[in-house]
Motif scaffolding. Structure first.
Motif, PDB file in Angstrom:
ATOM      1  N   GLY A  16      -9.847   5.059 -10.070  1.00 49.05           N
ATOM      2  CA  GLY A  16     -10.149   6.457 -10.310  1.00 49.05           C
ATOM      3  C   GLY A  16      -9.222   7.416  -9.598  1.00 49.05           C
ATOM      4  N   ASN A  17      -8.149   6.900  -8.955  1.00 47.82           N
ATOM      5  CA  ASN A  17      -7.146   7.772  -8.357  1.00 47.82           C
ATOM      6  C   ASN A  17      -6.308   8.423  -9.452  1.00 47.82           C
ATOM      7  OD1 ASN A  17      -7.578   7.006  -5.471  1.00 47.82           O
ATOM      8  ND2 ASN A  17      -6.907   5.000  -6.198  1.00 47.82           N
ATOM      9  N   ASP A  18      -5.819   9.642  -9.194  1.00 48.06           N
ATOM     10  CA  ASP A  18      -5.009  10.309 -10.212  1.00 48.06           C
ATOM     11  C   ASP A  18      -3.714   9.564 -10.481  1.00 48.06           C
ATOM     12  OD1 ASP A  18      -4.028  10.939  -7.697  1.00 48.06           O
ATOM     13  OD2 ASP A  18      -3.789  13.078  -8.089  1.00 48.06           O
ATOM     14  N   PHE A  19      -3.125   8.978  -9.431  1.00 45.09           N
ATOM     15  CA  PHE A  19      -1.998   8.065  -9.573  1.00 45.09           C
ATOM     16  C   PHE A  19      -2.312   6.812  -8.764  1.00 45.09           C
ATOM     17  CE2 PHE A  19       0.058  12.210 -10.205  1.00 45.09           C
ATOM     18  CZ  PHE A  19       0.722  11.985 -11.406  1.00 45.09           C
ATOM     19  N   GLY A  20      -2.044   5.661  -9.347  1.00 44.53           N
ATOM     20  CA  GLY A  20      -2.317   4.422  -8.646  1.00 44.53           C
ATOM     21  C   GLY A  20      -1.176   4.012  -7.750  1.00 44.53           C
ATOM     22  N   GLY A  21      -1.337   2.870  -7.122  1.00 42.76           N
ATOM     23  CA  GLY A  21      -0.307   2.310  -6.267  1.00 42.76           C
ATOM     24  C   GLY A  21       0.410   1.175  -6.975  1.00 42.76           C
TER      25      GLY A  21
ATOM     26  N   TRP B 201       0.825  -1.210   0.000  1.00 39.80           N
ATOM     27  CA  TRP B 201       0.000   0.000   0.000  1.00 39.80           C
ATOM     28  C   TRP B 201       0.863   1.266   0.000  1.00 39.80           C
ATOM     29  CZ3 TRP B 201      -4.691  -1.714  -0.947  1.00 39.80           C
ATOM     30  CH2 TRP B 201      -5.160  -2.894  -0.357  1.00 39.80           C
ATOM     31  N   HIS B 202       2.186   1.135  -0.066  1.00 37.97           N
ATOM     32  CA  HIS B 202       3.097   2.261   0.178  1.00 37.97           C
ATOM     33  C   HIS B 202       3.726   2.819  -1.093  1.00 37.97           C
ATOM     34  CE1 HIS B 202       3.773   0.642   4.552  1.00 37.97           C
ATOM     35  NE2 HIS B 202       2.509   0.918   4.285  1.00 37.97           N
TER      36      HIS B 202
ATOM     37  N   PHE C 101      -3.011 -11.855  -7.262  1.00 36.42           N
ATOM     38  CA  PHE C 101      -1.981 -10.898  -6.869  1.00 36.42           C
ATOM     39  C   PHE C 101      -1.353 -10.173  -8.051  1.00 36.42           C
ATOM     40  CE2 PHE C 101       2.505  -9.883  -6.480  1.00 36.42           C
ATOM     41  CZ  PHE C 101       2.475  -8.948  -5.446  1.00 36.42           C
ATOM     42  N   GLU C 102      -1.046 -10.925  -9.102  1.00 36.31           N
ATOM     43  CA  GLU C 102      -0.287 -10.342 -10.203  1.00 36.31           C
ATOM     44  C   GLU C 102      -1.058  -9.264 -10.954  1.00 36.31           C
ATOM     45  OE1 GLU C 102      -2.285 -14.096 -11.753  1.00 36.31           O
ATOM     46  OE2 GLU C 102      -1.320 -13.400  -9.917  1.00 36.31           O
ATOM     47  N   GLU C 103      -2.345  -9.101 -10.637  1.00 39.32           N
ATOM     48  CA  GLU C 103      -3.164  -8.065 -11.284  1.00 39.32           C
ATOM     49  C   GLU C 103      -3.744  -7.072 -10.274  1.00 39.32           C
ATOM     50  OE1 GLU C 103      -6.149 -10.290 -13.285  1.00 39.32           O
ATOM     51  OE2 GLU C 103      -4.791 -11.118 -14.798  1.00 39.32           O
ATOM     52  N   MET C 104      -3.376  -7.176  -9.016  1.00 40.77           N
ATOM     53  CA  MET C 104      -3.991  -6.333  -7.980  1.00 40.77           C
ATOM     54  C   MET C 104      -3.579  -4.868  -8.116  1.00 40.77           C
ATOM     55  SD  MET C 104      -3.718  -8.558  -4.463  1.00 40.77           S
ATOM     56  CE  MET C 104      -4.359 -10.224  -4.360  1.00 40.77           C
ATOM     57  N   PRO C 105      -4.559  -3.943  -8.214  1.00 42.35           N
ATOM     58  CA  PRO C 105      -4.261  -2.512  -8.241  1.00 42.35           C
ATOM     59  C   PRO C 105      -4.347  -1.937  -6.819  1.00 42.35           C
ATOM     60  CG  PRO C 105      -6.541  -2.840  -8.862  1.00 42.35           C
ATOM     61  CD  PRO C 105      -5.989  -4.207  -8.516  1.00 42.35           C
ATOM     62  N   PHE C 106      -3.246  -2.024  -6.076  1.00 45.41           N
ATOM     63  CA  PHE C 106      -3.269  -1.551  -4.693  1.00 45.41           C
ATOM     64  C   PHE C 106      -3.551  -0.056  -4.634  1.00 45.41           C
ATOM     65  CE2 PHE C 106      -0.871  -5.446  -4.510  1.00 45.41           C
ATOM     66  CZ  PHE C 106      -1.322  -6.038  -3.348  1.00 45.41           C
ATOM     67  N   GLN C 107      -4.284   0.349  -3.609  1.00 45.47           N
ATOM     68  CA  GLN C 107      -4.528   1.776  -3.403  1.00 45.47           C
ATOM     69  C   GLN C 107      -3.194   2.487  -3.129  1.00 45.47           C
ATOM     70  OE1 GLN C 107      -7.262   3.475  -3.770  1.00 45.47           O
ATOM     71  NE2 GLN C 107      -8.932   1.972  -3.708  1.00 45.47           N
ATOM     72  N   PRO C 108      -3.045   3.731  -3.591  1.00 50.11           N
ATOM     73  CA  PRO C 108      -1.784   4.452  -3.417  1.00 50.11           C
ATOM     74  C   PRO C 108      -1.596   4.972  -2.003  1.00 50.11           C
ATOM     75  CG  PRO C 108      -3.388   5.856  -4.491  1.00 50.11           C
ATOM     76  CD  PRO C 108      -4.033   4.495  -4.375  1.00 50.11           C
ATOM     77  N   ILE C 109      -0.358   5.305  -1.676  1.00 46.59           N
ATOM     78  CA  ILE C 109      -0.006   5.711  -0.319  1.00 46.59           C
ATOM     79  C   ILE C 109      -0.601   7.055   0.078  1.00 46.59           C
ATOM     80  CG2 ILE C 109       2.171   6.798  -1.008  1.00 46.59           C
ATOM     81  CD1 ILE C 109       3.369   5.687   1.656  1.00 46.59           C
TER      82      ILE C 109
END
Length: 336
Positions: free
Chosen positions: A121-126, A108-109, A193-201
């Motif tokens: 929909g975040n401007d930059f992803g994680g 998440w970091h 896991f290999e496709e997970m779009p984690f939320q950005p920090i």
């Protein structure tokens, strides 16, 4: 057999995806408060003193508490991945037993400045292995080891074969939901896991900042300051590899010897941030400025271990990390 071979390969590596070491995270926060003490007329130092007194602390004790909280974020036990077949849910890989290996919570970091908006929909992803534009052996080996593994979504959710389910923590319903601020998610995003779009920090920082504004608790404010990961180039170029671990160790080892926390450099860095308006409670624009700076200035440390290259970058990103925390503290002292 495949996982056995991967285990042998990974245990020979030093994996570290926590960017700045925990000790460095703490030092950055303490140095931010030292800067405020040295510049009381241009910072909210007097309010910081009042905040410390309100919490029955000296300023030095408050600095230590906030720094320790920033340190502690890498130790959160809030993210479990579950085996695609076994349904066994763990918070770190079996090859992560070495001291330098952090937990899955570190995914998440990141804030990926090599890409634009993400699936949420975040401007930059994680972190998202599928979307990486720079990567190394650790990224690829982890994605292979964890292929098909899913994010723990609690009892009654996703399972392994034959409904095997050793759920430990509803990561999707708690952690991901907390960091879903102003965005949207579906569980289908987290079932491989290999496709997970984690939320950005920056969403992590915003969640804990909102929690601080509601409660006033110093520890919650300290959690926000782990977002100085944004000044670590590996976390804005987004990779777990490419000299990630050795760079972290270098910064910790030379922090004092090379005067990386030079207060004149911090003073200069203060002007590179646009302060969060006092009428706003959204700190993410400020955090993204920090991420944009490290992305623009620090890419060389992904490919070079030369002392001079690292020193040049560190003399930029560490003072800016300290300055970012000063800006956050200034806002935090007047926002409640």
């Amino acid at each position: 057999m495949k996982k056995a071979l991967l285990f042998c390969a990974l245990t020979m590596m030093t994996m570290n995806v926590q960017a700045f070491s925990q000790e460095t995270h703490k030092r950055i926060v303490i140095d931010a408060i030292n800067y405020m003490a040295q510049n009381p007329t241009t910072t909210q130092y007097s309010r910081l003193q009042q905040y410390a007194e309100k919490n029955n602390l000296t300023v030095n004790a408050l600095a230590d508490l906030l720094g320790q909280a920033a340190y502690d974020v890498d130790d959160f036990e809030d993210t479990f991945f579950c085996g695609a077949i076994t349904g066994d849910c763990v918070q770190a890989p079996v090859w992560g037993a070495a001291k330098s290996i952090v937990k899955y919570t570190s995914y998440w970091h990141f804030q990926n400045h090599t890409q634009g908006a993400d699936a949420h929909g975040n401007d930059f992803g994680g972190y998202n292995y599928e979307k990486l534009t720079v990567w190394g052996n650790i990224d690829s080996l982890a994605a292979t080891w964890l292929k098909g593994d899913y994010l723990d979504d609690g009892a009654g959710g996703e399972t392994g074969w034959f409904r095997a389910d050793d759920t430990q923590y509803n990561t999707y319903g708690v952690t991901e939901a907390n960091y879903r601020i102003d965005s949207h998610s579906s569980y289908a995003m987290y079932d491989d896991f290999e496709e997970m779009p984690f939320q950005p920090i920056d969403n992590l920082g915003q969640y804990w900042y909102q929690s601080y504004l509601q409660s006033g608790q110093p520890q919650l404010l300290g959690f926000v300051f782990h977002t100085t990961d944004l000044l670590q180039p590996h976390h804005t170029w987004t990779t777990s590899a490419l000299n990630h671990s050795s760079w972290e160790s270098w910064v910790k080892d030379y922090y004092d010897q090379e005067d990386l926390n030079n207060m004149q450099l911090v003073h200069n860095a203060m002007a590179d941030f646009t302060a969060v308006p006092i009428t706003s409670q959204d700190i993410r624009p400020l955090l993204t400025q920090g991420g944009a700076y490290s992305y623009a200035q620090g890419g060389i440390v992904l490919n070079s271990q030369d002392h001079y290259d690292r020193l040049t970058t560190a003399k930029q990103v560490i003072p800016h990390a300290i300055a970012m925390v000063v800006h956050l503290l200034n806002h935090a002292m007047v926002a409640r």
